[in-house]
Write a protein that holds these residues in place. Structure first.
Motif, PDB file in Angstrom:
ATOM      1  N   GLN A 115       0.844  -0.748   0.281  1.00 62.90           N
ATOM      2  CA  GLN A 115       0.503  -0.331  -0.222  1.00 62.90           C
ATOM      3  C   GLN A 115       0.897   1.118  -0.292  1.00 62.90           C
ATOM      4  O   GLN A 115       1.432   1.205   0.668  1.00 62.90           O
ATOM      5  CB  GLN A 115      -0.602  -0.431   1.174  1.00 62.90           C
ATOM      6  N   GLU A 116       0.829   2.540  -0.815  1.00 60.46           N
ATOM      7  CA  GLU A 116       1.237   3.708  -0.992  1.00 60.46           C
ATOM      8  C   GLU A 116       0.859   4.245   0.629  1.00 60.46           C
ATOM      9  O   GLU A 116       0.504   4.452   1.057  1.00 60.46           O
ATOM     10  CB  GLU A 116       0.852   4.435  -1.811  1.00 60.46           C
ATOM     11  N   GLN A 117       2.658   4.580   0.485  1.00 60.65           N
ATOM     12  CA  GLN A 117       2.022   5.669   2.266  1.00 60.65           C
ATOM     13  C   GLN A 117       3.568   6.223   1.973  1.00 60.65           C
ATOM     14  O   GLN A 117       4.487   6.249   1.926  1.00 60.65           O
ATOM     15  CB  GLN A 117       3.029   4.348   3.364  1.00 60.65           C
ATOM     16  N   LEU A 118       3.140   7.282   2.559  1.00 58.66           N
ATOM     17  CA  LEU A 118       3.566   8.907   3.083  1.00 58.66           C
ATOM     18  C   LEU A 118       3.353   9.078   4.397  1.00 58.66           C
ATOM     19  O   LEU A 118       2.637   9.081   4.872  1.00 58.66           O
ATOM     20  CB  LEU A 118       2.896  10.224   1.969  1.00 58.66           C
ATOM     21  N   VAL A 119       5.163   9.126   5.026  1.00 54.49           N
ATOM     22  CA  VAL A 119       4.997   9.395   6.359  1.00 54.49           C
ATOM     23  C   VAL A 119       6.458  10.113   6.882  1.00 54.49           C
ATOM     24  O   VAL A 119       7.565  10.714   6.078  1.00 54.49           O
ATOM     25  CB  VAL A 119       6.143   7.517   6.539  1.00 54.49           C
ATOM     26  N   GLU A 120       5.495  11.346   7.208  1.00 49.85           N
ATOM     27  CA  GLU A 120       6.268  12.697   8.040  1.00 49.85           C
ATOM     28  C   GLU A 120       6.917  12.381   8.553  1.00 49.85           C
ATOM     29  O   GLU A 120       6.976  11.579   9.592  1.00 49.85           O
ATOM     30  CB  GLU A 120       5.579  14.131   7.867  1.00 49.85           C
ATOM     31  N   SER A 121       7.502  12.999   9.288  1.00 47.70           N
ATOM     32  CA  SER A 121       9.182  13.007  10.547  1.00 47.70           C
ATOM     33  C   SER A 121      10.137  14.409  10.229  1.00 47.70           C
ATOM     34  O   SER A 121      10.324  15.104   9.311  1.00 47.70           O
ATOM     35  CB  SER A 121       9.981  11.345  10.551  1.00 47.70           C
ATOM     36  N   GLY A 122      10.093  14.973  11.681  1.00 45.56           N
ATOM     37  CA  GLY A 122      10.869  16.009  12.026  1.00 45.56           C
ATOM     38  C   GLY A 122      10.138  16.852  12.668  1.00 45.56           C
ATOM     39  O   GLY A 122      11.242  18.855  12.348  1.00 45.56           O
ATOM     40  N   GLY A 123       8.867  17.134  12.877  1.00 45.46           N
ATOM     41  CA  GLY A 123       8.603  18.807  13.329  1.00 45.46           C
ATOM     42  C   GLY A 123       8.784  18.109  14.813  1.00 45.46           C
ATOM     43  O   GLY A 123       9.661  17.616  15.583  1.00 45.46           O
ATOM     44  N   GLY A 124       8.649  19.029  16.076  1.00 43.60           N
ATOM     45  CA  GLY A 124       8.516  19.414  17.600  1.00 43.60           C
ATOM     46  C   GLY A 124       9.001  20.707  17.292  1.00 43.60           C
ATOM     47  O   GLY A 124       8.083  21.358  16.759  1.00 43.60           O
ATOM     48  N   LEU A 125       9.261  21.225  18.482  1.00 48.17           N
ATOM     49  CA  LEU A 125       9.146  22.592  19.256  1.00 48.17           C
ATOM     50  C   LEU A 125      10.138  23.278  19.050  1.00 48.17           C
ATOM     51  O   LEU A 125      11.452  23.055  19.231  1.00 48.17           O
ATOM     52  CB  LEU A 125       8.546  22.469  20.940  1.00 48.17           C
ATOM     53  N   VAL A 126      10.117  24.422  18.130  1.00 46.74           N
ATOM     54  CA  VAL A 126      11.727  25.125  18.224  1.00 46.74           C
ATOM     55  C   VAL A 126      10.947  26.367  18.413  1.00 46.74           C
ATOM     56  O   VAL A 126       9.801  26.716  18.539  1.00 46.74           O
ATOM     57  CB  VAL A 126      11.679  24.800  16.628  1.00 46.74           C
ATOM     58  N   GLN A 127      12.355  27.351  18.876  1.00 43.61           N
ATOM     59  CA  GLN A 127      12.329  29.258  19.597  1.00 43.61           C
ATOM     60  C   GLN A 127      11.918  29.783  18.226  1.00 43.61           C
ATOM     61  O   GLN A 127      12.132  29.522  17.011  1.00 43.61           O
ATOM     62  CB  GLN A 127      12.990  29.356  20.305  1.00 43.61           C
ATOM     63  N   ALA A 128      11.138  30.606  18.376  1.00 42.61           N
ATOM     64  CA  ALA A 128      11.223  31.551  16.953  1.00 42.61           C
ATOM     65  C   ALA A 128      12.506  32.071  16.742  1.00 42.61           C
ATOM     66  O   ALA A 128      14.288  32.172  16.902  1.00 42.61           O
ATOM     67  CB  ALA A 128      10.599  32.929  17.082  1.00 42.61           C
ATOM     68  N   GLY A 129      12.895  31.897  15.070  1.00 44.77           N
ATOM     69  CA  GLY A 129      14.409  31.922  14.867  1.00 44.77           C
ATOM     70  C   GLY A 129      14.942  30.842  13.922  1.00 44.77           C
ATOM     71  O   GLY A 129      16.178  30.514  13.660  1.00 44.77           O
ATOM     72  N   GLY A 130      14.314  29.932  14.900  1.00 44.91           N
ATOM     73  CA  GLY A 130      15.032  29.029  14.821  1.00 44.91           C
ATOM     74  C   GLY A 130      14.831  27.969  13.389  1.00 44.91           C
ATOM     75  O   GLY A 130      13.930  28.401  12.581  1.00 44.91           O
ATOM     76  N   SER A 131      15.231  26.776  13.317  1.00 44.72           N
ATOM     77  CA  SER A 131      15.085  26.074  12.547  1.00 44.72           C
ATOM     78  C   SER A 131      14.807  24.696  12.419  1.00 44.72           C
ATOM     79  O   SER A 131      14.981  24.090  13.744  1.00 44.72           O
ATOM     80  CB  SER A 131      16.750  25.992  11.657  1.00 44.72           C
ATOM     81  N   LEU A 132      14.734  23.281  11.662  1.00 47.67           N
ATOM     82  CA  LEU A 132      13.809  22.370  11.831  1.00 47.67           C
ATOM     83  C   LEU A 132      13.838  21.606  10.295  1.00 47.67           C
ATOM     84  O   LEU A 132      13.666  22.460   9.288  1.00 47.67           O
ATOM     85  CB  LEU A 132      12.379  21.841  11.730  1.00 47.67           C
ATOM     86  N   ARG A 133      14.043  19.945  10.048  1.00 47.08           N
ATOM     87  CA  ARG A 133      14.006  20.036   8.812  1.00 47.08           C
ATOM     88  C   ARG A 133      13.394  19.102   8.757  1.00 47.08           C
ATOM     89  O   ARG A 133      12.397  17.533   9.351  1.00 47.08           O
ATOM     90  CB  ARG A 133      15.501  19.753   8.217  1.00 47.08           C
ATOM     91  N   LEU A 134      12.252  18.786   8.039  1.00 48.59           N
ATOM     92  CA  LEU A 134      10.930  17.949   7.958  1.00 48.59           C
ATOM     93  C   LEU A 134      11.481  16.952   6.893  1.00 48.59           C
ATOM     94  O   LEU A 134      12.374  17.648   5.957  1.00 48.59           O
ATOM     95  CB  LEU A 134      10.003  18.348   7.141  1.00 48.59           C
ATOM     96  N   SER A 135      11.030  15.964   7.444  1.00 47.59           N
ATOM     97  CA  SER A 135      11.424  14.515   5.874  1.00 47.59           C
ATOM     98  C   SER A 135      10.244  13.850   5.134  1.00 47.59           C
ATOM     99  O   SER A 135       9.142  13.459   6.490  1.00 47.59           O
ATOM    100  CB  SER A 135      12.025  13.638   6.501  1.00 47.59           C
ATOM    101  N   CYS A 136       9.920  13.980   4.585  1.00 48.54           N
ATOM    102  CA  CYS A 136       8.646  12.784   3.793  1.00 48.54           C
ATOM    103  C   CYS A 136       9.342  11.938   3.344  1.00 48.54           C
ATOM    104  O   CYS A 136       9.914  11.704   1.353  1.00 48.54           O
ATOM    105  CB  CYS A 136       7.782  13.767   2.746  1.00 48.54           C
ATOM    106  N   ALA A 137       9.310  10.435   3.635  1.00 47.87           N
ATOM    107  CA  ALA A 137       9.071   9.696   3.718  1.00 47.87           C
ATOM    108  C   ALA A 137       8.262   8.424   2.406  1.00 47.87           C
ATOM    109  O   ALA A 137       7.321   8.129   3.343  1.00 47.87           O
ATOM    110  CB  ALA A 137      10.246   8.490   4.585  1.00 47.87           C
ATOM    111  N   ALA A 138       8.065   8.052   1.299  1.00 49.59           N
ATOM    112  CA  ALA A 138       7.328   7.282  -0.009  1.00 49.59           C
ATOM    113  C   ALA A 138       7.955   5.564   0.941  1.00 49.59           C
ATOM    114  O   ALA A 138       8.923   4.868   0.873  1.00 49.59           O
ATOM    115  CB  ALA A 138       8.086   7.599  -0.954  1.00 49.59           C
ATOM    116  N   SER A 139       6.806   4.978   1.011  1.00 55.56           N
ATOM    117  CA  SER A 139       6.882   3.499   1.114  1.00 55.56           C
ATOM    118  C   SER A 139       5.767   3.106   0.006  1.00 55.56           C
ATOM    119  O   SER A 139       4.785   3.639  -0.318  1.00 55.56           O
ATOM    120  CB  SER A 139       6.800   2.777   2.926  1.00 55.56           C
ATOM    121  N   GLY A 140       5.814   1.888  -0.272  1.00 55.39           N
ATOM    122  CA  GLY A 140       4.866   0.377  -0.837  1.00 55.39           C
ATOM    123  C   GLY A 140       4.960   1.214  -2.115  1.00 55.39           C
ATOM    124  O   GLY A 140       4.711  -0.102  -3.476  1.00 55.39           O
ATOM    125  N   ARG A 141       5.493   2.003  -2.634  1.00 57.96           N
ATOM    126  CA  ARG A 141       5.590   2.081  -4.248  1.00 57.96           C
ATOM    127  C   ARG A 141       6.529   3.161  -4.400  1.00 57.96           C
ATOM    128  O   ARG A 141       7.628   4.219  -3.265  1.00 57.96           O
ATOM    129  CB  ARG A 141       4.097   2.954  -4.650  1.00 57.96           C
TER     130      ARG A 141
END
Length: 124
Positions: free
Chosen positions: A1-27
């Motif tokens: 089954q096709e699936q997209l899974v996000e990760s990398g979220g969280g709590l950060v202070q203003a001015g900070g950085s985050l990197r989100l990932s979107c991983a595909a599986s199943g196809r």
């Protein structure tokens, strides 16, 4: 089954950085446009950024231009959203989605597969 899974979220202070990932599986989504959308409490889901299957073409919402960067690693079947200079108004659930269109689109109706989302919270 096709699936997209996000990760990398969280709590950060203003001015900070985050990197989100979107991983595909199943196809493989290597020939799909991948987009990021976000939804804040009580608001509609808004377009953030999208990238073509080759990675050569990208599109951004005006509110994130110059701060967010979308990239993809086809070998890993993963798309990334680098978010810098984060602001409290960036707080939302971020979801990735896949579209069969050939060019990046900001229209939700063009996306066929959606992930569950990851929470991003930016504090003052």
């Amino acid at each position: 089954q096709e699936q997209l899974v996000e990760s990398g979220g969280g709590l950060v202070q203003a001015g900070g950085s985050l990197r989100l990932s979107c991983a595909a599986s199943g196809r493989t989504f290597s020939n799909y446009v991948i987009g990021w959308f976000r939804q804040a409490p009580g608001k509609e889901r808004d377009f953030v950024a999208a990238i073509s299957w080759s990675g050569a073409s990208t599109r951004y919402a005006d509110s994130v231009k110059g701060r967010f960067t979308i990239t993809r690693d086809s070998a890993k079947n993963t798309v990334y959203l680098q978010m810098n200079s984060l602001k409290p108004e960036d707080t939302a659930v971020y979801s990735c989605a896949a579209s069969r269109l050939a060019v990046p689109t900001n229209q939700r109706r063009h996306y066929d597969y959606w992930g569950q989302g990851t929470q991003v919270t930016v504090s003052l």
